[in-house]
Scaffold this motif. Structure first.
Motif, PDB file in Angstrom:
ATOM      1  N   CYS A  45    -102.055  31.336  23.398  1.00 12.64           N
ATOM      2  CA  CYS A  45    -102.079  31.058  21.962  1.00 12.64           C
ATOM      3  C   CYS A  45    -102.764  29.725  21.685  1.00 12.64           C
ATOM      4  N   THR A  46    -102.427  28.711  22.460  1.00 13.67           N
ATOM      5  CA  THR A  46    -103.033  27.392  22.291  1.00 13.67           C
ATOM      6  C   THR A  46    -104.529  27.435  22.542  1.00 13.67           C
ATOM      7  N   GLN A  47    -104.930  28.109  23.600  1.00 10.27           N
ATOM      8  CA  GLN A  47    -106.355  28.197  23.907  1.00 10.27           C
ATOM      9  C   GLN A  47    -107.127  28.889  22.789  1.00 10.27           C
ATOM     10  N   LEU A  48    -106.574  29.988  22.285  1.00 11.49           N
ATOM     11  CA  LEU A  48    -107.274  30.723  21.243  1.00 11.49           C
ATOM     12  C   LEU A  48    -107.279  29.965  19.914  1.00 11.49           C
ATOM     13  N   LEU A  49    -106.211  29.242  19.620  1.00  8.16           N
ATOM     14  CA  LEU A  49    -106.214  28.416  18.410  1.00  8.16           C
ATOM     15  C   LEU A  49    -107.244  27.296  18.515  1.00  8.16           C
ATOM     16  N   GLN A  50    -107.438  26.774  19.719  1.00  3.83           N
ATOM     17  CA  GLN A  50    -108.474  25.756  19.907  1.00  3.83           C
ATOM     18  C   GLN A  50    -109.857  26.347  19.669  1.00  3.83           C
ATOM     19  N   THR A  51    -110.083  27.584  20.117  1.00  2.00           N
ATOM     20  CA  THR A  51    -111.387  28.202  19.875  1.00  2.00           C
ATOM     21  C   THR A  51    -111.572  28.469  18.386  1.00  2.00           C
ATOM     22  N   ALA A  52    -110.495  28.831  17.699  1.00  2.00           N
ATOM     23  CA  ALA A  52    -110.583  29.053  16.250  1.00  2.00           C
ATOM     24  C   ALA A  52    -110.928  27.753  15.522  1.00  2.00           C
ATOM     25  N   ALA A  53    -110.387  26.660  16.000  1.00  2.00           N
ATOM     26  CA  ALA A  53    -110.685  25.358  15.396  1.00  2.00           C
ATOM     27  C   ALA A  53    -112.164  25.001  15.544  1.00  2.00           C
ATOM     28  N   ARG A  54    -112.806  25.580  16.559  1.00  2.00           N
ATOM     29  CA  ARG A  54    -114.237  25.346  16.778  1.00  2.00           C
ATOM     30  C   ARG A  54    -115.094  26.415  16.104  1.00  2.00           C
ATOM     31  N   GLY A  55    -114.433  27.352  15.398  1.00  2.00           N
ATOM     32  CA  GLY A  55    -115.183  28.362  14.665  1.00  2.00           C
ATOM     33  C   GLY A  55    -115.242  29.733  15.305  1.00  2.00           C
ATOM     34  N   ASP A  56    -114.612  29.913  16.447  1.00  2.00           N
ATOM     35  CA  ASP A  56    -114.572  31.215  17.120  1.00  2.00           C
ATOM     36  C   ASP A  56    -113.236  31.898  16.846  1.00  2.00           C
ATOM     37  N   SER A  57    -113.195  33.191  17.025  1.00  2.00           N
ATOM     38  CA  SER A  57    -111.957  33.966  16.884  1.00  2.00           C
ATOM     39  C   SER A  57    -111.271  33.740  15.536  1.00  2.00           C
ATOM     40  N   LEU A  58    -112.061  33.515  14.508  1.00  2.00           N
ATOM     41  CA  LEU A  58    -111.488  33.217  13.201  1.00  2.00           C
ATOM     42  C   LEU A  58    -110.652  34.367  12.656  1.00  2.00           C
ATOM     43  N   VAL A  59    -111.023  35.587  13.004  1.00  2.00           N
ATOM     44  CA  VAL A  59    -110.283  36.742  12.517  1.00  2.00           C
ATOM     45  C   VAL A  59    -108.843  36.746  13.058  1.00  2.00           C
ATOM     46  N   LEU A  60    -108.643  36.124  14.194  1.00  2.00           N
ATOM     47  CA  LEU A  60    -107.308  36.055  14.816  1.00  2.00           C
ATOM     48  C   LEU A  60    -106.498  34.839  14.383  1.00  2.00           C
ATOM     49  N   GLU A  61    -107.133  33.885  13.764  1.00  2.00           N
ATOM     50  CA  GLU A  61    -106.492  32.592  13.537  1.00  2.00           C
ATOM     51  C   GLU A  61    -105.131  32.704  12.835  1.00  2.00           C
ATOM     52  N   ARG A  62    -105.058  33.426  11.740  1.00  2.00           N
ATOM     53  CA  ARG A  62    -103.800  33.529  10.993  1.00  2.00           C
ATOM     54  C   ARG A  62    -102.721  34.212  11.844  1.00  2.00           C
ATOM     55  N   ARG A  63    -103.097  35.256  12.557  1.00  2.00           N
ATOM     56  CA  ARG A  63    -102.126  35.960  13.416  1.00  2.00           C
ATOM     57  C   ARG A  63    -101.646  35.057  14.547  1.00  2.00           C
ATOM     58  N   LEU A  64    -102.547  34.261  15.097  1.00  2.00           N
ATOM     59  CA  LEU A  64    -102.166  33.325  16.161  1.00  2.00           C
ATOM     60  C   LEU A  64    -101.222  32.253  15.624  1.00  2.00           C
ATOM     61  N   GLN A  65    -101.497  31.768  14.437  1.00  2.00           N
ATOM     62  CA  GLN A  65    -100.612  30.768  13.832  1.00  2.00           C
ATOM     63  C   GLN A  65     -99.214  31.357  13.607  1.00  2.00           C
ATOM     64  N   ASN A  66     -99.165  32.596  13.143  1.00  2.00           N
ATOM     65  CA  ASN A  66     -97.870  33.265  12.948  1.00  2.00           C
ATOM     66  C   ASN A  66     -97.149  33.456  14.275  1.00  2.00           C
ATOM     67  N   TRP A  67     -97.893  33.844  15.303  1.00  2.00           N
ATOM     68  CA  TRP A  67     -97.324  34.050  16.630  1.00  2.00           C
ATOM     69  C   TRP A  67     -96.737  32.732  17.150  1.00  2.00           C
ATOM     70  N   ALA A  68     -97.478  31.652  16.975  1.00  2.00           N
ATOM     71  CA  ALA A  68     -97.002  30.343  17.417  1.00  2.00           C
ATOM     72  C   ALA A  68     -95.735  29.943  16.673  1.00  2.00           C
ATOM     73  N   ALA A  69     -95.698  30.199  15.384  1.00  2.00           N
ATOM     74  CA  ALA A  69     -94.519  29.848  14.580  1.00  2.00           C
ATOM     75  C   ALA A  69     -93.302  30.679  14.981  1.00  2.00           C
ATOM     76  N   GLU A  70     -93.521  31.943  15.293  1.00  2.00           N
ATOM     77  CA  GLU A  70     -92.421  32.821  15.721  1.00  2.00           C
ATOM     78  C   GLU A  70     -91.848  32.395  17.063  1.00  2.00           C
ATOM     79  N   SER A  71     -92.667  31.781  17.878  1.00  2.00           N
ATOM     80  CA  SER A  71     -92.248  31.409  19.235  1.00  2.00           C
ATOM     81  C   SER A  71     -91.453  30.112  19.276  1.00  2.00           C
ATOM     82  N   GLN A  72     -91.372  29.417  18.161  1.00  2.00           N
ATOM     83  CA  GLN A  72     -90.669  28.118  18.167  1.00  2.00           C
ATOM     84  C   GLN A  72     -89.196  28.296  17.990  1.00  2.00           C
TER      85      GLN A  72
END
Length: 72
Positions: A45-72
């Motif tokens: 999740c962290t790796q993919l969020l970092q790629t989203a921050a650089r402009g990649d995997s943007l379509v996943l960004e919101r889902r990854l953020q939700n996944w990260a929030a659920e895991s806390q």
């Protein structure tokens, strides 16, 4: 070397856009949700969020953020 469950967590992350597929992946790989799997999930999740921050995997960004929030 990647942590145990890394490949399963990666597959799960990329299936987040399809809830039914993500549920099937989660069921198929019992390592997900285990202590080792949670470490892998956090890593992926962290790796993919970092790629989203650089402009990649943007379509996943919101889902990854939700996944990260659920895991806390």
């Amino acid at each position: 070397m990647a942590p145990e469950g890394f490949d399963a967590a990666t597959l799960y992350a990329y299936s987040l856009l399809q809830a039914d597929t993500a549920a099937r992946v989660s069921t198929a790989f019992p390592v997900l949700g285990s202590p080792a799997g949670l470490a892998a999930e956090a890593t992926v999740c962290t790796q993919l969020l970092q790629t989203a921050a650089r402009g990649d995997s943007l379509v996943l960004e919101r889902r990854l953020q939700n996944w990260a929030a659920e895991s806390q």
